[in-house]
Scaffold this motif. Structure first.
Motif, mmCIF file in Angstrom:
data_model
loop_
_atom_site.group_PDB
_atom_site.id
_atom_site.type_symbol
_atom_site.label_atom_id
_atom_site.label_comp_id
_atom_site.label_asym_id
_atom_site.label_seq_id
_atom_site.Cartn_x
_atom_site.Cartn_y
_atom_site.Cartn_z
ATOM 1 N N ASN A 71 0.820 -1.217 0.000
ATOM 2 C CA ASN A 71 0.000 0.000 0.000
ATOM 3 C C ASN A 71 0.851 1.264 0.000
ATOM 4 O OD1 ASN A 71 -2.262 -1.812 0.641
ATOM 5 N ND2 ASN A 71 -1.362 -1.893 2.677
ATOM 6 N N THR A 73 2.760 4.658 -0.332
ATOM 7 C CA THR A 73 2.444 6.001 -0.835
ATOM 8 C C THR A 73 3.737 6.809 -0.887
ATOM 9 O OG1 THR A 73 1.885 6.637 1.436
ATOM 10 C CG2 THR A 73 0.064 6.080 -0.025
ATOM 11 N N SER A 80 2.296 9.570 -8.870
ATOM 12 C CA SER A 80 0.894 9.156 -8.912
ATOM 13 C C SER A 80 0.459 8.481 -7.610
ATOM 14 C CB SER A 80 0.649 8.207 -10.088
ATOM 15 O OG SER A 80 1.483 7.064 -10.002
ATOM 16 N N ARG A 81 1.433 8.014 -6.816
ATOM 17 C CA ARG A 81 1.116 7.385 -5.530
ATOM 18 C C ARG A 81 1.242 8.367 -4.361
ATOM 19 N NH1 ARG A 81 4.933 2.789 -4.452
ATOM 20 N NH2 ARG A 81 6.422 4.336 -5.228
ATOM 21 N N TYR A 83 0.700 10.551 -1.275
ATOM 22 C CA TYR A 83 -0.277 10.347 -0.203
ATOM 23 C C TYR A 83 -1.404 11.367 -0.236
ATOM 24 C CZ TYR A 83 2.249 14.121 2.267
ATOM 25 O OH TYR A 83 2.831 15.312 2.607
ATOM 26 N N SER A 86 -4.885 10.303 -1.693
ATOM 27 C CA SER A 86 -5.744 9.342 -1.009
ATOM 28 C C SER A 86 -7.100 9.947 -0.672
ATOM 29 C CB SER A 86 -5.062 8.848 0.270
ATOM 30 O OG SER A 86 -5.934 8.007 1.008
ATOM 31 N N HIS A 152 -7.660 -0.902 -1.325
ATOM 32 C CA HIS A 152 -6.444 -0.320 -1.901
ATOM 33 C C HIS A 152 -6.751 0.953 -2.680
ATOM 34 C CE1 HIS A 152 -2.437 -1.225 -4.210
ATOM 35 N NE2 HIS A 152 -2.334 -0.187 -3.403
ATOM 36 N N ASN A 156 -4.547 4.406 -2.811
ATOM 37 C CA ASN A 156 -3.940 4.846 -4.080
ATOM 38 C C ASN A 156 -4.997 4.930 -5.185
ATOM 39 O OD1 ASN A 156 -1.396 2.824 -2.933
ATOM 40 N ND2 ASN A 156 -0.958 4.953 -3.392
ATOM 41 N N THR A 159 -3.448 4.981 -8.960
ATOM 42 C CA THR A 159 -2.747 3.815 -9.501
ATOM 43 C C THR A 159 -3.570 2.530 -9.376
ATOM 44 O OG1 THR A 159 -1.629 3.441 -7.378
ATOM 45 C CG2 THR A 159 -0.493 4.818 -9.007
#
Length: 265
Positions: A71, A73, A80-81, A83, A86, A152, A156, A159
């Motif tokens: 998971n 971040t 793109s990940r 945090y 979220s 998930h 994210n 992604t």
């Protein structure tokens, strides 16, 4: 519940963080063998704490005191990940890698996040186990709510927008966790004389919906009785002295659970 150990080399430290969220995933492939191969391949740099196969088999890849690579971040806004993408306020506010404070469960893919009945039962049992172990290891309580049991895609969304999928049964998992686990007043081996009988009692949420069965059909006959919120079962010997049979309970849509052994004397 049986957990098979299948260690992955892909994990890291929690860096002082305590896990307080369970994150649910669906695998990209449709077999446990494929998922385990991918999540244990050091070149892939991916893992999860657990994998649940379609038949309900549970595999543990990473210990709970370690951070699985499931998971993650990023702290970079250009990633793109990041945090900050979220949908969960707790992820945005903690401003760090979500792997540090999460526990991940991969479910072998069926379709759109749907689970087989065996997977659902196993997932409820595994969630309950994780909650118990986190309390034991860290003194942290993970409530059985959607704030703490997430997907998930909430970690994210850019992604992994379709993980674990729109058909993933969050409500059924939460409902299962909020039910009182069925308890049996009998364990081990009990002896019953020919011409007599033994009455076992099972209690808990929806206990009256349990099916009580014998592993060996020609040893005992079972007469089920509903009384209030409990399930009673009269175990009547029909075999010969020395014969033994396991006594099981099965919840609707669940798997048989062995409660005790009846022996004729």
């Amino acid at each position: 519940m049986t957990i098979q150990q299948h260690p992955s080399p892909n994990y890291g430290s929690r860096y002082g963080w305590k896990p307080d969220r369970i994150v649910n995933h669906i695998t990209a492939g449709s077999t446990a063998a494929g998922a385990l191969a991918t999540l244990c391949d050091p070149k892939r740099e991916a893992s999860a704490h657990f994998v649940i196969d379609k038949d309900g088999a549970i595999y543990q890849l990473v210990a709970l005191d370690r951070a699985a690579w499931a998971n993650g971040t990023s702290i970079s806004p250009s990633d793109s990940r990041y945090y900050g993408h979220s949908t969960l306020a707790v992820v945005r506010n903690r401003c760090t890698n979500a792997n540090y404070y999460t526990i991940s469960i991969e479910h072998v893919c069926v379709s759109g996040g749907a689970l087989t009945p065996e997977q659902l039962t196993a997932s409820i049992e595994l969630h309950r186990y994780i909650i118990t172990e986190v309390k034991r290891l860290y003194g942290v309580t993970i409530p059985a709510t959607r704030e703490y049991i997430v997907g998930h895609s909430e970690i994210n969304p850019k992604t992994k927008p379709d993980c674990p999928g729109e058909r993933f049964p969050f409500d059924a998992i939460l409902e299962g966790l909020q039910q009182k686990e069925v308890q049996s007043d009998t364990s081990g081996t009990i002896q019953i004389k020919r011409g007599g009988y033994y009455t076992a009692k099972f209690s808990g949420t929806n206990a009256t919906k349990l099916q009580v069965t014998a592993g060996t059909g020609d040893v005992v006959t079972i007469v089920p009785i509903n009384r209030g919120e409990d399930k009673l079962a009269a175990i009547v010997p029909i075999g010969k002295p020395g014969d033994m049979a396991g006594i099981y309970t099965t919840s609707p849509g669940g798997r048989p659970v062995k409660r005790f052994v009846a022996q004729i004397v």
